[in-house]
Design a protein around this motif. Structure first.
Motif, mmCIF file in Angstrom:
data_model
loop_
_atom_site.group_PDB
_atom_site.id
_atom_site.type_symbol
_atom_site.label_atom_id
_atom_site.label_comp_id
_atom_site.label_asym_id
_atom_site.label_seq_id
_atom_site.Cartn_x
_atom_site.Cartn_y
_atom_site.Cartn_z
ATOM 1 N N ASN A 99 30.109 37.440 11.354
ATOM 2 C CA ASN A 99 30.489 38.628 12.374
ATOM 3 C C ASN A 99 31.269 37.513 13.145
ATOM 4 O O ASN A 99 32.264 38.046 14.216
ATOM 5 C CB ASN A 99 29.221 38.932 12.918
ATOM 6 C CG ASN A 99 28.490 40.321 12.550
ATOM 7 O OD1 ASN A 99 29.218 40.813 11.526
ATOM 8 N ND2 ASN A 99 28.054 40.183 12.060
ATOM 9 N N ILE A 100 30.673 36.313 13.393
ATOM 10 C CA ILE A 100 31.161 35.196 14.296
ATOM 11 C C ILE A 100 32.716 34.904 13.730
ATOM 12 O O ILE A 100 33.709 34.653 14.981
ATOM 13 C CB ILE A 100 30.600 33.917 14.892
ATOM 14 C CG1 ILE A 100 28.760 33.825 15.900
ATOM 15 C CG2 ILE A 100 31.466 32.795 15.193
ATOM 16 C CD1 ILE A 100 27.705 33.423 15.401
ATOM 17 N N ILE A 101 32.845 35.180 12.942
ATOM 18 C CA ILE A 101 34.114 33.934 12.518
ATOM 19 C C ILE A 101 35.060 35.339 12.145
ATOM 20 O O ILE A 101 35.656 35.049 12.582
ATOM 21 C CB ILE A 101 34.011 32.954 11.251
ATOM 22 C CG1 ILE A 101 33.090 32.127 10.881
ATOM 23 C CG2 ILE A 101 34.981 33.321 10.318
ATOM 24 C CD1 ILE A 101 32.332 31.498 9.475
ATOM 25 N N ASN A 105 34.639 34.475 17.501
ATOM 26 C CA ASN A 105 34.344 33.573 19.183
ATOM 27 C C ASN A 105 33.680 32.491 18.491
ATOM 28 O O ASN A 105 32.283 31.816 18.345
ATOM 29 C CB ASN A 105 33.141 34.747 18.393
ATOM 30 C CG ASN A 105 32.287 34.550 20.109
ATOM 31 O OD1 ASN A 105 32.609 34.232 21.094
ATOM 32 N ND2 ASN A 105 31.677 35.780 20.674
ATOM 33 N N ALA A 106 35.349 31.346 19.020
ATOM 34 C CA ALA A 106 34.818 29.927 19.093
ATOM 35 C C ALA A 106 33.779 28.929 19.857
ATOM 36 O O ALA A 106 33.020 28.781 19.462
ATOM 37 C CB ALA A 106 36.461 29.450 18.759
ATOM 38 N N VAL A 107 33.488 30.418 21.006
ATOM 39 C CA VAL A 107 32.331 29.997 22.326
ATOM 40 C C VAL A 107 31.339 30.141 21.790
ATOM 41 O O VAL A 107 30.351 28.650 21.848
ATOM 42 C CB VAL A 107 32.913 30.883 22.821
ATOM 43 C CG1 VAL A 107 32.350 30.686 24.219
ATOM 44 C CG2 VAL A 107 34.686 30.587 23.715
ATOM 45 N N LEU A 108 30.641 30.788 20.599
ATOM 46 C CA LEU A 108 29.455 31.049 20.499
ATOM 47 C C LEU A 108 29.354 30.204 19.143
ATOM 48 O O LEU A 108 28.732 29.304 19.507
ATOM 49 C CB LEU A 108 29.648 32.462 20.279
ATOM 50 C CG LEU A 108 27.784 32.801 19.535
ATOM 51 C CD1 LEU A 108 26.826 32.748 20.819
ATOM 52 C CD2 LEU A 108 27.911 34.794 18.993
ATOM 53 N N GLN A 121 37.276 26.153 16.377
ATOM 54 C CA GLN A 121 38.105 27.264 16.138
ATOM 55 C C GLN A 121 38.196 26.307 15.126
ATOM 56 O O GLN A 121 39.146 27.287 14.024
ATOM 57 C CB GLN A 121 39.080 26.371 17.152
ATOM 58 C CG GLN A 121 38.874 27.160 18.837
ATOM 59 C CD GLN A 121 39.742 26.758 19.213
ATOM 60 O OE1 GLN A 121 39.943 25.038 19.254
ATOM 61 N NE2 GLN A 121 39.595 27.080 20.708
ATOM 62 N N LYS A 122 37.974 25.618 13.951
ATOM 63 C CA LYS A 122 39.149 24.850 12.796
ATOM 64 C C LYS A 122 38.104 25.966 11.918
ATOM 65 O O LYS A 122 39.154 26.713 11.074
ATOM 66 C CB LYS A 122 38.483 23.404 13.123
ATOM 67 C CG LYS A 122 39.623 23.037 11.858
ATOM 68 C CD LYS A 122 39.260 21.355 11.848
ATOM 69 C CE LYS A 122 40.542 20.775 10.796
ATOM 70 N NZ LYS A 122 39.916 19.458 11.222
ATOM 71 N N ILE A 123 37.070 25.879 11.954
ATOM 72 C CA ILE A 123 36.445 26.682 11.344
ATOM 73 C C ILE A 123 36.729 28.143 11.255
ATOM 74 O O ILE A 123 36.548 28.643 9.927
ATOM 75 C CB ILE A 123 34.877 26.765 11.503
ATOM 76 C CG1 ILE A 123 34.195 25.227 11.290
ATOM 77 C CG2 ILE A 123 33.645 27.304 10.577
ATOM 78 C CD1 ILE A 123 33.241 24.968 11.600
ATOM 79 N N ILE A 124 36.813 28.474 12.218
ATOM 80 C CA ILE A 124 36.908 29.702 12.256
ATOM 81 C C ILE A 124 38.533 30.368 11.667
ATOM 82 O O ILE A 124 38.471 31.351 10.777
ATOM 83 C CB ILE A 124 36.897 30.309 13.833
ATOM 84 C CG1 ILE A 124 35.762 30.435 13.745
ATOM 85 C CG2 ILE A 124 37.766 32.223 13.847
ATOM 86 C CD1 ILE A 124 35.398 31.610 15.819
ATOM 87 N N VAL A 125 39.629 29.784 12.221
ATOM 88 C CA VAL A 125 40.367 29.330 11.584
ATOM 89 C C VAL A 125 40.853 29.727 9.877
ATOM 90 O O VAL A 125 41.705 30.250 8.667
ATOM 91 C CB VAL A 125 42.076 28.519 12.315
ATOM 92 C CG1 VAL A 125 43.381 28.026 11.728
ATOM 93 C CG2 VAL A 125 41.801 29.640 13.555
#
Length: 196
Positions: A99-101, A105-108, A121-125
């Motif tokens: 859900n975070i990805i 939600n990079a802040v979380l 942020q890199k993980i999310i991207v």
């Protein structure tokens, strides 16, 4: 190389498990998700990820294939090693992490110890597209039990194994157990990781 190891659980801590299979004891690094899933079992099957480095050979064990796949996705991101991936999976359940990805939600995500905003942020991207493939409901369950010295001590021990000082950990753990007397070790450690 290895798909899974099945055998008798001979030793268990919040960060590792020893599984005896065919007379050999395998030391597997685990997350709190896996710890929670296997803590009351004698015989276990852990899905394995084998890491060979110049200075070490490590086995990571997972109670579910989905958790192992999340781990593999995380370590595929440049700058995220096995211990960081394990810390992420200890802080958030598989469904929370997806859900975070998915919600970017990079802040979380950066609340994980040792993870900065840029890496989050890199993980999310890099993983946002891969999360759709992992859109599977898995058994994230909360264990409920009495507050006792053992649960409190296991929580403190887990935090120390993860690199936190005892004094700081005790203050946070006391507050958590005061607020939620029936909290499981896994959830207590997750909450502590978020508060530190």
């Amino acid at each position: 190389m290895y798909e899974y190891i099945s055998g008798k659980l001979t030793e268990l801590a919040p960060t590792y498990a020893v599984v005896e299979a065919a007379g050999v004891g395998y030391y597997l690094n685990i997350s709190l998700q896996t710890f929670s899933a296997i803590e009351n079992q004698n015989d276990v099957r852990l899905y394995v990820h084998f890491v060979v480095r110049e200075d070490a050979q490590l086995l990571y064990g997972f109670a579910s294939k989905i958790e192992r796949e999340l781990f593999r996705n995380l370590i595929s991101v440049s700058g995220v090693g096995g211990n960081t991936a394990r810390m992420i999976l200890s802080t958030y359940s598989s469904s929370e992490l997806r859900n975070i990805i998915a919600t970017e939600n990079a802040v979380l995500l950066k609340n994980v110890k040792g993870l900065g905003l840029k890496t989050a942020q890199k993980i999310i991207v890099e993983l946002s597209g891969k999360m759709l493939e992992l859109n599977v409901v898995d058994g994230d369950q909360m264990a409920v039990g009495k507050v006792d010295a053992q649960a409190y001590d296991e929580t403190l021990s887990a935090l120390q194994m993860l690199g936190f000082q005892r004094g700081v950990s005790e203050k946070v753990v006391k507050a958590i157990f005061k607020e939620s007397p029936s909290i499981s070790v896994e959830d207590a450690v997750r909450q502590a990781l978020r508060r530190m």
